[in-house]
Design an enzyme around this catalytic site. Structure first.
Site, PDB file in Angstrom:
ATOM      1  N   ASP A  87      15.826 -28.021  -3.010  1.00 43.23           N
ATOM      2  CA  ASP A  87      14.528 -28.393  -3.384  1.00 43.23           C
ATOM      3  C   ASP A  87      14.235 -28.006  -4.763  1.00 43.23           C
ATOM      4  O   ASP A  87      15.070 -27.429  -5.346  1.00 43.23           O
ATOM      5  CB  ASP A  87      13.675 -27.433  -2.452  1.00 43.23           C
ATOM      6  CG  ASP A  87      13.509 -27.963  -0.841  1.00 43.23           C
ATOM      7  OD1 ASP A  87      13.700 -29.009  -0.723  1.00 43.23           O
ATOM      8  OD2 ASP A  87      13.417 -27.059  -0.161  1.00 43.23           O
ATOM      9  N   TYR A 136      25.174 -21.218   1.817  1.00 38.73           N
ATOM     10  CA  TYR A 136      24.070 -20.911   0.760  1.00 38.73           C
ATOM     11  C   TYR A 136      24.056 -19.324   0.353  1.00 38.73           C
ATOM     12  O   TYR A 136      24.748 -18.427   1.451  1.00 38.73           O
ATOM     13  CB  TYR A 136      22.561 -21.089   1.568  1.00 38.73           C
ATOM     14  CG  TYR A 136      22.355 -22.580   1.335  1.00 38.73           C
ATOM     15  CD1 TYR A 136      21.776 -22.910   0.031  1.00 38.73           C
ATOM     16  CD2 TYR A 136      22.859 -23.497   2.187  1.00 38.73           C
ATOM     17  CE1 TYR A 136      21.384 -24.375   0.134  1.00 38.73           C
ATOM     18  CE2 TYR A 136      22.411 -24.846   2.352  1.00 38.73           C
ATOM     19  CZ  TYR A 136      21.549 -25.119   1.391  1.00 38.73           C
ATOM     20  OH  TYR A 136      21.275 -26.597   1.365  1.00 38.73           O
TER      21      TYR A 136
END
EC number: 5.4.99.12
Length: 264
Positions: free
Chosen positions: A51, A109
């Site tokens: 994003d 992540y």
């Protein structure tokens, strides 16, 4: 010929990975640079679309070309034609059955929190700042309730387009390194905003608003409204993508910066 690339980028100045009309994206900048090197239009496929504001040290892409170039041409040539906040880390030729997204078996992540009373001046867009006290041990304890195959509806963005909320969480570790807290998460795949929504809920546990067991109740409730707020994008990094060894992709330090691969 199919080429795979490892990509690193600072997402601060981009409206996410995916190419969009009238706004800057990491994908568009990479494709423009590769098209210069290839001398024909290039379109890439990525392992995971990040994003706006989210960074990457371990993004993987592939593209097809009919021109012959040395691998150093794809790395050095692309880097010479891209903004300084995007870089190709490696390039290898792969079989035609390799796909950056569909061949991947897991994504990893890291979310970095600067836990200090005062905001940082350096790396201010590379970390998320939280000024209050956080108990990283309780955050880690809470995270263990998320391991395994689960329905992550409580941590899924309302506009998520994934067909299923179920994912397999392989590890979730929370460690402190001085004023920095690192949340390290690995799963087979992630629903939209999953890492940031989990992080927002772990922060509530870390500051004592909820007990670690609360995370288990969130999983069972399958209700996004009950979980914590979505954490900011600034501290999030896509650091690694797993593939079967048969594809022969390089292994490089995942970072970001000086962080070792193993934080335990």
């Amino acid at each position: 010929m199919r080429i795979a690339l490892g990509i690193e980028y600072n997402g601060t100045n981009y409206f996410g990975w995916q190419r969009q009309r009238e706004v800057k994206s990491v994908q568009e900048e990479l494709e423009k640079a590769l098209s210069v090197v290839a001398n024909h239009p290039v379109e890439v496929q990525c392992a995971g679309r990040t994003d706006a504001g989210v960074h990457g040290t371990g993004q993987v892409v592939h593209f097809d070309t009919n021109v012959s170039r040395k691998m150093v041409a794809w790395t050095m040539g692309a880097n010479a034609n891209m903004p300084s906040d995007i870089a190709v880390r490696w390039a290898v030729e792969v079989n035609d059955d390799f796909h950056a997204r569909f061949s991947a078996t897991a994504r990893r992540y890291r979310y970095i929190i600067f836990n200090h009373a005062l905001r940082p001046g350096i790396l201010n867009s590379g970390v998320s700042h939280y000024h209050g006290e956080l108990d990283e041990k309780k955050m880690h304890e809470a995270g263990q309730y998320l391991l395994g195959e689960n329905d992550f509806s409580s941590f899924r963005a309302a506009h998520c387009q994934s067909l299923s909320p179920c994912r397999n969480m392989m590890h979730l570790n929370v460690t402190r390194h001085g004023d920095y807290i690192v949340i390290d998460i690995k799963a087979n795949a992630f629903v939209h905003h999953m890492v940031r929504n989990i992080t927002g809920s772990l922060i509530k546990v870390g500051r004592g608003e909820e007990k670690p067991e609360w995370i288990k109740s969130l999983l069972e409730a399958k209700d996004r409204k009950l979980a914590g707020a979505t954490a900011k994008a600034e501290g999030l990094y896509l650091v690694d993508v797993d593939y079967p060894e048969e594809f022969g992709l390089p292994r490089v330090p995942i970072g970001p910066l000086f962080l070792p691969d193993n934080l335990n």
